[in-house]
Every structure is written in structure tokens, then in C-alpha cells.
Design a protein around this motif. Structure first.
Motif, short mmCIF file in Angstrom:
data_model
loop_
_atom_site.label_atom_id
_atom_site.label_comp_id
_atom_site.label_asym_id
_atom_site.label_seq_id
_atom_site.Cartn_x
_atom_site.Cartn_y
_atom_site.Cartn_z
N LEU A 34 -41.41 -74.04 -75.28
CA LEU A 34 -40.70 -75.12 -74.62
C LEU A 34 -41.00 -76.51 -74.83
O LEU A 34 -42.37 -76.80 -75.27
CB LEU A 34 -41.12 -75.08 -72.92
CG LEU A 34 -40.50 -73.61 -72.15
CD1 LEU A 34 -40.70 -73.72 -70.87
CD2 LEU A 34 -38.83 -73.57 -72.55
N ASP A 38 -38.21 -79.98 -72.10
CA ASP A 38 -37.88 -78.75 -71.04
C ASP A 38 -39.03 -78.64 -69.84
O ASP A 38 -38.58 -78.31 -68.95
CB ASP A 38 -38.43 -77.41 -72.23
CG ASP A 38 -37.01 -77.39 -73.09
OD1 ASP A 38 -36.15 -78.06 -73.02
OD2 ASP A 38 -37.34 -76.64 -73.95
N THR A 54 -28.66 -75.20 -66.93
CA THR A 54 -29.03 -75.25 -68.08
C THR A 54 -28.47 -74.31 -68.87
O THR A 54 -28.61 -73.12 -68.39
CB THR A 54 -30.62 -75.51 -68.44
OG1 THR A 54 -30.80 -75.52 -69.88
CG2 THR A 54 -31.32 -74.14 -67.83
N ASP A 55 -28.13 -74.65 -70.27
CA ASP A 55 -28.13 -73.49 -71.18
C ASP A 55 -29.04 -72.71 -71.83
O ASP A 55 -28.89 -72.01 -72.83
CB ASP A 55 -26.65 -73.93 -72.13
CG ASP A 55 -25.49 -73.85 -71.17
OD1 ASP A 55 -25.44 -73.18 -70.50
OD2 ASP A 55 -24.59 -74.53 -71.65
N ASP A 56 -30.42 -73.56 -71.59
CA ASP A 56 -31.18 -73.02 -72.40
C ASP A 56 -31.87 -71.63 -71.70
O ASP A 56 -32.47 -71.61 -70.77
CB ASP A 56 -32.63 -74.13 -72.36
CG ASP A 56 -33.60 -73.63 -73.00
OD1 ASP A 56 -34.07 -74.78 -74.00
OD2 ASP A 56 -34.30 -72.84 -73.10
N TYR A 57 -32.01 -70.65 -72.54
CA TYR A 57 -32.41 -69.29 -71.92
C TYR A 57 -33.84 -69.12 -71.52
O TYR A 57 -34.24 -68.53 -70.70
CB TYR A 57 -31.87 -68.33 -72.76
CG TYR A 57 -30.24 -67.93 -73.01
CD1 TYR A 57 -29.70 -67.94 -71.77
CD2 TYR A 57 -29.92 -67.67 -74.23
CE1 TYR A 57 -28.33 -67.38 -71.82
CE2 TYR A 57 -28.43 -67.19 -74.18
CZ TYR A 57 -27.78 -67.16 -73.07
OH TYR A 57 -26.66 -66.79 -73.13
N ARG A 58 -34.60 -70.09 -72.48
CA ARG A 58 -36.00 -69.97 -72.09
C ARG A 58 -36.50 -70.58 -70.56
O ARG A 58 -37.07 -70.17 -69.97
CB ARG A 58 -36.94 -70.69 -73.22
CG ARG A 58 -36.49 -69.88 -74.67
CD ARG A 58 -37.35 -70.76 -75.69
NE ARG A 58 -37.10 -70.15 -76.95
CZ ARG A 58 -37.31 -68.92 -77.53
NH1 ARG A 58 -37.89 -68.08 -76.67
NH2 ARG A 58 -36.70 -68.65 -78.75
N SER A 72 -25.40 -71.79 -65.47
CA SER A 72 -25.21 -72.31 -66.83
C SER A 72 -24.26 -73.27 -66.80
O SER A 72 -23.26 -73.47 -66.09
CB SER A 72 -24.89 -71.10 -67.59
OG SER A 72 -25.98 -70.20 -68.11
#
Ligand SMILES: [Zn+2]
Length: 126
Positions: A34, A38, A54-58, A72
Motif C-alpha cells: 500500500l 492508500d 475504491t477500485d483498489d483491490y488491496r 467499487s
């Protein structure tokens, strides 16, 4: 006028919230991947108990591991929640990643305490 219309809510992240964010990211094993931004976003979401969009999978993964709700923007939310862990490339022994794993792209996080082979970061279902 546009700014007024969207009612942007500018906030700064408190030190304690940032520490919480790092602890959560450490627990899920996402911390090494991250960015500082993030972590700021994560800290804000944790502090507010907000739905993290967020579209950040982590980020999604970390926040879900911490019990938060995610949505998402463009993609479907990831259904899986996973944990990053250290897995020995020699004997296959696994161990949780410590929160202070170096934040680098290098996948090796040390040597196995059983056989001395390199330990790599792997993902498994939570
Ligand atoms: Zn080993």
C-alpha cells in the motif's frame, strides 16, 4: 461553484488513525504493497467508519479484513477476502507476515526458520 456543488469535505488524517490503518494493513498482509496515499484513505475510512469506495483491490481487502464495508467505482467489488502470508520456497512452511515487513516490490521477506530457504509473500483465502 463546482466545488460548492460537490460539497467536498477536506480532512486531514490523525496520527492515531494512520497507526490504526497500518495495523489493519499489517494484519491482512497488504501493508507492504500500500502507498502512503492508500494508507491515508484507509485511515480516514476507519476513523469515520465510512464505506470505502475504491477500485483498489488491496485497499478493499484490507478494509474488509478490518470489518469495513467497501464499494467499487467501476469494477465489481472483489468477493474474496484474502490474507498475505509468508511461505517458504523450500519446505512450504507458512507464517503470518509481521506488520513491519519492508514495503518493497521484492517478494522475499526473509529466510525460513526451519530450513533456511527464502520465504516469499503468498496470498491465501481469509
Ligand atoms: Zn523452510
Amino acid at each position: 461553484m463546482l466545488v460548492d456543488a460537490t460539497e467536498l469535505d477536506w480532512r486531514t488524517v490523525s496520527t492515531s488513525a494512520l497507526a490504526d490503518a497500518k495495523a489493519c494493513a499489517g494484519a491482512s498482509g497488504d501493508l507492504p504493497r500500500l502507498s502512503d496515499v492508500d494508507l491515508d484513505v484507509l485511515a480516514l475510512a476507519l476513523e469515520e467508519g465510512a464505506v470505502l469506495i475504491t477500485d483498489d483491490y488491496r485497499l478493499q481487502n484490507t478494509y474488509k479484513n478490518a470489518g469495513g464495508a467497501v464499494e467499487s467505482v467501476a469494477n465489481k467489488p472483489s468477493k474474496q477476502v484474502w490474507i498475505w502470508e509468508g511461505r517458504c520456497t523450500g519446505c512450504g512452511a507458512t507464517a503470518p507476515l509481521s506488520g513491519n515487513v519492508r514495503r518493497s516490490k521484492n517478494q522475499t521477506v526473509g529466510d525460513c526458520h526451519l530450513c533456511g530457504s527464502p520465504v516469499k509473500v503468498k496470498r491465501r483465502k481469509a
